[in-house]
Write a protein that holds these residues in place. Structure first.
Motif, short mmCIF file in Angstrom:
data_model
loop_
_atom_site.label_atom_id
_atom_site.label_comp_id
_atom_site.label_asym_id
_atom_site.label_seq_id
_atom_site.Cartn_x
_atom_site.Cartn_y
_atom_site.Cartn_z
N LEU A 26 0.80 -1.40 0.04
CA LEU A 26 -0.10 0.00 0.07
C LEU A 26 1.00 1.36 -0.06
O LEU A 26 0.60 2.44 -0.29
N GLY A 27 1.97 1.27 0.48
CA GLY A 27 3.00 2.57 0.45
C GLY A 27 3.04 3.45 1.77
O GLY A 27 2.18 2.85 2.79
N ARG A 28 3.72 4.13 2.03
CA ARG A 28 4.02 4.83 3.13
C ARG A 28 2.73 5.75 3.52
O ARG A 28 2.40 5.67 4.68
N ILE A 29 2.38 6.42 2.50
CA ILE A 29 1.32 7.57 2.77
C ILE A 29 -0.08 6.61 3.12
O ILE A 29 -0.64 7.06 4.23
N ALA A 30 -0.28 5.69 2.70
CA ALA A 30 -1.51 4.93 3.18
C ALA A 30 -1.34 4.30 4.31
O ALA A 30 -2.15 4.31 5.09
N ALA A 31 -0.08 3.72 4.64
CA ALA A 31 0.00 3.19 6.10
C ALA A 31 -0.09 4.64 7.22
O ALA A 31 -0.71 4.28 8.25
N GLN A 32 0.41 5.44 6.87
CA GLN A 32 0.21 6.74 7.59
C GLN A 32 -1.02 7.04 7.86
O GLN A 32 -1.64 7.25 9.05
N SER A 33 -1.63 7.03 6.77
CA SER A 33 -3.27 7.25 6.96
C SER A 33 -4.17 6.20 7.79
O SER A 33 -4.89 6.50 8.58
N ALA A 34 -3.64 5.31 7.69
CA ALA A 34 -4.26 3.90 8.25
C ALA A 34 -3.85 4.12 9.69
O ALA A 34 -4.67 4.00 10.73
N LYS A 35 -2.84 4.54 10.13
CA LYS A 35 -2.41 4.58 11.49
C LYS A 35 -3.06 5.74 12.40
O LYS A 35 -3.57 5.62 13.33
N GLN A 36 -3.21 7.05 11.56
CA GLN A 36 -4.02 8.09 12.10
C GLN A 36 -5.36 7.69 12.39
O GLN A 36 -6.11 7.99 13.29
N PHE A 37 -5.98 7.13 11.56
CA PHE A 37 -7.13 6.56 11.49
C PHE A 37 -7.47 5.77 12.68
O PHE A 37 -8.63 5.46 13.37
#
Length: 472
Positions: free
Chosen positions: A71-82
């Motif tokens: 999924l990539g770093r940006i998608a992973a960061q969004s998942a973490k915040q959510f």
């Protein structure tokens, strides 16, 4: 991260933050689904599931399986915040549900800090606020002090839970009794009602379901041992234990103790009880600043008025005079009002026209006219009373004040009081004070033999300034 690690993290969060496992799994699924949709586009339908037993994550886009690591770093960061947001919401809900169920219960905590008079109290994993207005008047707390309080309210404030504590609520006294007295905890003795003015006085009405158990004695304890612990926790607040009775004729005198009650008149239509006492019991029944009768009224749920026999007679005569001025008034109507406990125009204004018509036997239109007259008359009587009080206060203010001593006179008086009474002046003893004044002696007279034996009359006495000649 393999499935075993994910399950271990979910178990730790469930144990530490008291969040249900299903809520955590659902948050992970929603976060990964959001990240996948951001990676492939919002229009793509993506389904993410987490196996509850193995912890394996399965992401599927249509028929194709998507590997989460792609999924990539940006998608992973969004998942973490959510995921963090979901966990906070779940934690907030868990804390709210836990303490909302404890509302009204006694809790123990440690004072952490003070902010504007309000104390922040640690309850373990959560913090609560003890506002200044919910503390007992006159008491002070310090940091690291252990305190008891009841949970007054629990509210959500964003993602945080605000827990309000109270120490001046009547439920605080109720919980202290349950904590200190085993018979109340096991429901042998029941607390029927609590009326409290925090920091000053509390009345607690109790009853026993076991005839062998004295409800008042059990609450007091041997030599007051049980009640003493509660009084100490309340900072010396006075507590009256009242024996409950379903009959108001018995309960009201019990609630007004230690005053001796002569007679109780009940008027259910007004929810009023008129209590007659002797003149020497009047101040005791009313209490300091009306505290005793005010707490008794709260305890029994009726408006209690304390009167002497003379005051009741005067009140009835005054009410008769007022009620005769009402439009459509009659002797039977006035008598009916008095028997129902109406003693002023204000009492009539609380009635609806239908109620007044039923009581007095007039039509609703006539009843409305009577109520309007009563409202106007009540305002007039109140205004007259206010003017009379103002005139009395003005007369007292115009009265000549007693002369006040000057500062020098007050200082001299203080010194005299400090020095005590002046010692008695010592009188010097003199010969004159001991033997009397020195009076000059009269000159000695010389008598002849003839004067002694009476042959010739004795000569007249010689004046003091003349010296007699000696005989040859």
């Amino acid at each position: 991260m393999n499935g075993a690690d994910l399950l271990r993290i979910v178990d730790a969060m469930h144990r530490d933050k008291n969040i249900p496992k299903e809520v955590i799994f659902k948050g992970i699924e929603d976060a990964l689904q959001l990240a996948t949709q951001k990676h492939y586009g919002e229009e793509e339908e993506v389904i993410v599931t987490v196996d509850r037993d193995s912890g394996m994550i399965k992401a599927q886009k249509g028929e194709a399986v998507v590997a989460p690591e792609l999924l990539g770093r940006i998608a992973a960061q969004s998942a973490k915040q959510f995921m963090i947001q979901k966990i906070r919401e779940a934690e907030c809900n868990a804390v709210f549900d836990e303490y909302a169920a404890l509302k009204g219960d006694l809790v123990h905590g440690t004072v952490q800090r003070f902010e504007g008079g309000a104390a922040t109290v640690s309850l373990g994993k959560s913090e609560a606020i003890l506002p200044r207005g919910e503390q007992i008047p006159g008491e002070t707390h310090h940091v690291s002090e252990r305190v008891k309080a009841v949970i007054l309210d629990v509210r959500k404030a964003g993602h945080r839970v605000k827990i309000i504590l109270s120490r001046n609520h009547p439920d605080f006294v109720r919980r202290l009794f349950e904590n200190e007295i085993p018979e109340i905890a096991d429901r042998t003795i029941e607390i029927k009602a609590v009326a409290r003015e925090a920091g000053y006085r509390t009345k607690v009405a109790v009853s026993s379901i076991d005839m062998k158990v004295d409800c008042v004695g059990a609450c007091v304890g041997v030599r007051g041992s049980r009640i003493k612990n509660i009084v100490d926790e309340l900072g010396g607040e006075r507590i009256d234990i009242v024996r409950w009775n379903d009959s108001l004729q018995v309960l009201i005198p019990n609630a007004l103790q230690p005053a001796a009650i002569e007679e109780v008149f009940l008027y259910p239509r007004l929810g009023r009880a008129i209590v007659l006492v002797k003149e020497d019991q009047l101040s005791l029944a009313i209490g300091r600043r009306g505290q005793n009768v005010r707490l008794a009224s709260k305890l029994v749920g009726w408006d209690i008025e304390i009167m002497t026999h003379e005051e009741l007679t005067e009140g009835v005569e005054r009410a008769e005079g007022w009620f005769r001025q009402l439009p459509h008034s009659s002797d039977e109507m006035v008598e009916a009002f008095i028997e129902e406990g109406f003693l002023s125009y204000d009492d009539l204004t609380f009635l609806e026209p239908a109620q007044l018509g039923e009581l007095s036997g007039v039509t609703e239109d006539q009843a409305e006219e009577m109520i309007a007259f009563a409202e106007e008359s009540a305002e007039r009587v109140e205004e007259e009373t206010r003017h009379a009080k103002a005139a009395e206060a003005e007369a007292r203010a115009d009265a000549p004040a007693p002369l006040r001593p000057t500062p020098e006179q007050r200082a001299a008086s203080l010194f005299r009081d400090a020095a005590g009474p002046a010692p008695a002046r010592e009188v010097k003893q003199t010969l004159e004070s001991l033997f009397g004044p020195d009076v000059p002696a009269k000159p000695e007279e010389t008598l002849s033999a003839a004067q002694v034996f009476g042959d010739i009359p004795a000569p007249s006495p010689v004046p003091a300034e003349t010296t007699p000649k000696p005989e040859e």
